[in-house]
Design a protein around this motif. Structure first.
Motif, PDB file in Angstrom:
ATOM      1  N   ASN A 157     -15.054  11.206   5.813  1.00 37.21           N
ATOM      2  CA  ASN A 157     -13.620  10.961   5.711  1.00 37.21           C
ATOM      3  C   ASN A 157     -13.079  10.584   7.081  1.00 37.21           C
ATOM      4  OD1 ASN A 157     -11.155  10.719   4.520  1.00 37.21           O
ATOM      5  ND2 ASN A 157     -10.759  12.905   4.332  1.00 37.21           N
ATOM      6  N   LYS A 213     -16.529   2.576  -3.774  1.00 38.25           N
ATOM      7  CA  LYS A 213     -15.697   3.765  -3.971  1.00 38.25           C
ATOM      8  C   LYS A 213     -15.934   4.494  -5.298  1.00 38.25           C
ATOM      9  CE  LYS A 213     -11.087   5.685  -3.588  1.00 38.25           C
ATOM     10  NZ  LYS A 213      -9.665   5.490  -3.808  1.00 38.25           N
ATOM     11  N   PRO A 214     -16.064   3.760  -6.425  1.00 37.20           N
ATOM     12  CA  PRO A 214     -16.310   4.492  -7.682  1.00 37.20           C
ATOM     13  C   PRO A 214     -17.596   5.332  -7.657  1.00 37.20           C
ATOM     14  CG  PRO A 214     -15.715   2.213  -8.125  1.00 37.20           C
ATOM     15  CD  PRO A 214     -15.917   2.320  -6.652  1.00 37.20           C
ATOM     16  N   TRP A 234      -8.004   1.139   5.720  1.00 35.60           N
ATOM     17  CA  TRP A 234      -8.366   2.490   5.287  1.00 35.60           C
ATOM     18  C   TRP A 234      -7.409   2.993   4.211  1.00 35.60           C
ATOM     19  CZ3 TRP A 234     -12.342   5.580   5.292  1.00 35.60           C
ATOM     20  CH2 TRP A 234     -12.193   6.962   5.221  1.00 35.60           C
ATOM     21  N   GLY A 278     -11.021  15.173  -2.963  1.00 34.78           N
ATOM     22  CA  GLY A 278     -12.210  14.709  -2.252  1.00 34.78           C
ATOM     23  C   GLY A 278     -11.954  13.497  -1.370  1.00 34.78           C
ATOM     24  N   ILE A 329       0.827  -1.211   0.000  1.00 34.84           N
ATOM     25  CA  ILE A 329       0.000   0.000   0.000  1.00 34.84           C
ATOM     26  C   ILE A 329       0.862   1.263   0.000  1.00 34.84           C
ATOM     27  CG2 ILE A 329      -1.705   1.290   1.326  1.00 34.84           C
ATOM     28  CD1 ILE A 329      -2.684  -1.518   2.317  1.00 34.84           C
ATOM     29  N   GLN A 366      -4.756   9.586  -2.841  1.00 38.44           N
ATOM     30  CA  GLN A 366      -3.860   9.433  -1.708  1.00 38.44           C
ATOM     31  C   GLN A 366      -2.414   9.576  -2.135  1.00 38.44           C
ATOM     32  OE1 GLN A 366      -4.417   6.663   1.930  1.00 38.44           O
ATOM     33  NE2 GLN A 366      -3.591   5.419   0.307  1.00 38.44           N
ATOM     34  N   GLU A 385      -5.702   1.109   2.262  1.00 29.26           N
ATOM     35  CA  GLU A 385      -5.956   0.309   1.067  1.00 29.26           C
ATOM     36  C   GLU A 385      -7.167   0.854   0.308  1.00 29.26           C
ATOM     37  OE1 GLU A 385      -7.483  -3.616   1.604  1.00 29.26           O
ATOM     38  OE2 GLU A 385      -6.553  -4.370  -0.221  1.00 29.26           O
ATOM     39  N   LYS A 394      -8.334   3.909   0.350  1.00 29.77           N
ATOM     40  CA  LYS A 394      -8.029   5.201  -0.241  1.00 29.77           C
ATOM     41  C   LYS A 394      -7.108   5.082  -1.444  1.00 29.77           C
ATOM     42  CE  LYS A 394     -10.169   8.250   2.217  1.00 29.77           C
ATOM     43  NZ  LYS A 394      -9.402   9.443   2.514  1.00 29.77           N
ATOM     44  N   SER A 395      -6.240   4.051  -1.458  1.00 30.33           N
ATOM     45  CA  SER A 395      -5.270   3.964  -2.557  1.00 30.33           C
ATOM     46  C   SER A 395      -5.882   3.276  -3.780  1.00 30.33           C
ATOM     47  CB  SER A 395      -4.020   3.222  -2.101  1.00 30.33           C
ATOM     48  OG  SER A 395      -4.315   1.860  -1.927  1.00 30.33           O
ATOM     49  N   VAL A 427     -18.658   6.906  -5.017  1.00 29.57           N
ATOM     50  CA  VAL A 427     -18.526   7.975  -4.024  1.00 29.57           C
ATOM     51  C   VAL A 427     -17.939   9.209  -4.683  1.00 29.57           C
ATOM     52  CG1 VAL A 427     -17.402   8.682  -1.870  1.00 29.57           C
ATOM     53  CG2 VAL A 427     -18.226   6.342  -2.140  1.00 29.57           C
ATOM     54  N   GLN A 428     -18.628  10.331  -4.511  1.00 29.96           N
ATOM     55  CA  GLN A 428     -18.112  11.572  -5.088  1.00 29.96           C
ATOM     56  C   GLN A 428     -16.899  12.044  -4.304  1.00 29.96           C
ATOM     57  OE1 GLN A 428     -19.870  15.782  -4.756  1.00 29.96           O
ATOM     58  NE2 GLN A 428     -20.978  14.834  -6.450  1.00 29.96           N
ATOM     59  N   ALA A 429     -16.994  11.986  -2.973  1.00 33.80           N
ATOM     60  CA  ALA A 429     -15.873  12.415  -2.140  1.00 33.80           C
ATOM     61  C   ALA A 429     -16.050  11.899  -0.724  1.00 33.80           C
ATOM     62  CB  ALA A 429     -15.771  13.943  -2.127  1.00 33.80           C
ATOM     63  N   TYR A 430     -14.918  11.773  -0.036  1.00 36.00           N
ATOM     64  CA  TYR A 430     -14.930  11.475   1.398  1.00 36.00           C
ATOM     65  C   TYR A 430     -14.633  12.786   2.117  1.00 36.00           C
ATOM     66  CZ  TYR A 430     -14.493   6.609  -0.070  1.00 36.00           C
ATOM     67  OH  TYR A 430     -14.688   5.387  -0.658  1.00 36.00           O
TER      68      TYR A 430
END
Lengths: 275, 357
Positions: free
Chosen positions: B176, B212-213, B351, A221, A53, A225, B353, B355-356, B215-218
């Motif tokens: 977030n 996730k796809p 988390w 948003g 990661i 990352q 993972e 986000k990436s 989701v507009q934003a966290y």
């Protein structure tokens, strides 16, 4: 003897600054980086950059930083050349326009970008008025790249500007007399002579671009990352001071290895040119 | 704008109250304990500053007031020991941690005058982190739910499924925050939000990665604003935020999904460093008083555990589900207790993972 003492007195603020704000924090970070929470020595924190990661975030950050730095360079040279053509008073004018925004907090400027780029934002509002289709770049990597490039552009442009403005007009005129066209003057005279400025610009833009976690969070948003976001998370959310410090140190080591190679070479080239 | 006006009126009223209190303060003030002081540590914007002045006027006890943004922030500052805090106001799981670490002392509830104002059920839900309710005094509470725009979402929302069935792709805002985002997925899957079961947490992770796809934003604070501004159709928000959102945009509706959610509760505790328990008791008792609790409520607009204040509210506010959650939330919502270290570490990795990806 007295002059030596005077020198010491004058350098005192600098010494205080370097010890208090560079050496001591660096020592603290290093200590955290090479220990585990119980205080035992370990390399795990520094090597954590290599796991899946963190490694992925590191590579993505390298790519983002590369793109942003390249964009900064591509924007800076035409602008610097344009300023060079103008007379002095108007160049001061332009510099003020470039520097003035930097007096405003960068978070505010990034929030302004958020307003511009958001789906119902200013940009799309104008596009709609012009009868063009909307663009959806808020919360994407593109928005992050725009924000980071905007943010660090002055740090690229100012050193290049300083280097270019130090080039005597006589030199470029001589180049013209010897038959160089506009392009030739730029590629064979101005660009090589501006390299020290370019390299100091790169050092100031590249590394911060990799770690601009605030820009990634606001314009991405929370979906993007950078390695900076991971380091921030280790410190602020997970209370993993050791791991966060380890990642910071390994990032620093990487930069210490790669950057002096480029910067050092520029110094040498400069030297040989003088001879 | 309405909000600003109301705040101004609030402040003016508080000022009048403070002046009347000072007027009759001659008698009470004669016994005022001068030279006493308390150091109070709270979230920012989480107490009407007028009330601090008022407390000092009434009792002569000076308040040194400090603020922090997050419970983690507060914990780090408290633990560093740079300042001796007498009183802390923080959230459920952090209080659980402080209690376990022996950092707080019992509150002498028997000598409170205004304790009856606080509904008993708030002490009951606090048992999740303060089993014999000896250490904590409920201050504000609320739920986490979905704030949605009824002009976009035509059917009524009653389940977390609306966030996961891809029907509002690109129109969803998630929190977030590790805790709040995994809570949503775990509750939707029918698990406890306090689970430490690796399989259950991994299942939540799969769900969130798949989401996730869409989701507009966290986001954190801006989550509400994006729905208010019409940039997103729905957002996972705290109930207090939902109420304020409603003030700006009348089309917004707030719902606590039927699968259940998180009940959060912020409470006061007295630290082991407190030298003057009597002054601390007076301060906490003061906060329970109806007029003070009401002023704080009108400053913050989160749900108050002060039943006296709730019953004095106008009908319109009493019926607002974000402001006064219905009793059903006590049945299917859970209080967050602190995870063990190992689970926290697992969440942190997951988390990153997420986000990436």
């Amino acid at each position: 003897m007295t002059s030596e003492k005077k020198g010491w007195g004058l350098s005192f603020p600098f010494i205080l600054w370097s010890v208090g704000f560079t050496l001591i924090p660096l020592a603290v970070i290093t200590r955290y980086a090479f220990t585990d929470p119980d205080g035992g020595l370990t390399l795990d924190n520094v090597l954590a950059m290599g796991n899946r990661i963190n490694g992925q975030a590191f590579l993505v950050s390298l790519l983002v930083a590369f793109i942003c730095t390249l964009l900064c360079v591509l924007l800076a040279y035409p602008m610097v050349m344009a300023i060079r053509r103008l007379n002095l008073s108007s160049s001061a004018f332009i510099l003020i326009f470039l520097i003035l925004p930097m007096w405003m907090n960068f978070i505010l400027r990034i929030l302004a970008w958020q307003m511009i780029l958001s789906d119902n934002g200013i940009l799309n509002h104008f596009l709609t008025i012009l009868g063009l289709p909307k663009v959806f770049i808020a919360n994407t990597w593109l928005a992050v790249i725009i924000g980071v490039t905007y943010d660090y552009f002055p740090y690229m442009m100012l050193p290049i500007y300083t280097a270019v403005s130090a080039i005597e007009k006589d030199i470029t005129e001589a180049a013209r007399d010897l038959g160089a066209g506009t392009l030739g003057v730029f590629t064979r005279v101005i660009f090589p002579l501006s390299l020290p400025g370019l390299f100091s610009g790169i050092t100031m833009v590249f590394v911060p671009s990799m770690t601009s976690f605030a820009v990634a969070d606001i314009l991405g948003g929370g979906k993007t990352q950078l390695i900076g976001n991971i380091i921030e998370q280790e410190f602020m959310r997970s209370s993993e001071m050791n791991l966060g410090s380890g990642l910071s140190i390994s990032l620093m080591i990487f930069m210490l290895i790669t950057l002096p190679v480029t910067v050092g070479r520029s110094g040498k080239e400069e030297g040989s040119r003088d001879i | 704008m309405r909000y600003v006006i109301r705040r101004t009126i609030c402040a003016a009223m508080a000022l009048v109250l403070a002046m009347t209190a000072a007027g009759c303060g001659g008698k009470a003030g004669s016994g005022s304990q001068t030279g006493k002081s308390l150091t109070v540590f709270n979230y920012s914007e989480y107490l009407d500053p007028e009330m601090i002045e008022k407390f000092t006027e009434e009792t002569g006890i000076k308040i040194r007031y400090e603020e922090a943004l997050t419970p983690e922030d507060m914990y780090t500052k408290y633990k560093s020991g740079a300042v001796n805090y007498d009183l802390l106001c923080t959230c459920d799981y952090m209080l659980g941690r402080l209690i376990r670490e022996g950092e707080v002392v019992e509150i002498p509830f028997d000598s409170f005058e205004n304790l009856d104002n606080i509904g008993k059920r708030y002490f009951d839900i606090s048992k999740a982190f303060d089993p014999d309710h000896r250490y904590t005094l409920p201050y504000f509470w609320g739920t986490i739910g979905i704030l949605y725009d009824t002009s976009v979402v035509k059917e009524p929302v009653d389940s977390w499924s609306v966030l996961f069935d891809h029907s509002y792709a690109g129109d969803i805002i998630m929190q977030n925050s590790i805790r709040d985002t995994y809570m949503v997925a775990l509750k939707y899957l029918g698990y406890s939000l306090n689970t430490t079961d690796e399989n259950e947490i991994n299942e939540a992770q799969k769900l969130l990665i798949a989401q996730k796809p869409d989701v507009q934003a966290y986001l954190v604070d801006e989550a509400r604003d994006e729905v208010v501004a019409g940039n997103a159709a729905m957002a996972v928000v705290y109930s207090g935020e939902a109420y304020l959102g409603h003030e700006y945009n009348e089309n917004l509706e707030y719902v606590v999904p039927k699968e259940g959610s998180n009940i959060w509760i912020d409470s006061w505790c007295v630290t082991k460093n407190c030298k003057d328990m009597d002054a601390a008791r007076q301060f906490l008792d003061f906060l329970c008083r109806e007029d003070v609790a009401k002023a704080n409520f009108e400053f913050i607009y989160y749900s108050t555990p002060n039943d006296a204040v709730v019953s004095s509210l106008p009908e319109e506010m009493k019926n607002d589900k974000a402001l006064v959650p219905p009793d059903s939330v006590f049945e299917n919502c859970e209080v967050c207790t602190r995870y063990d270290e190992e689970t926290s570490r697992m969440y942190n990795e997951l988390w990153k993972e997420l986000k990436s990806g």
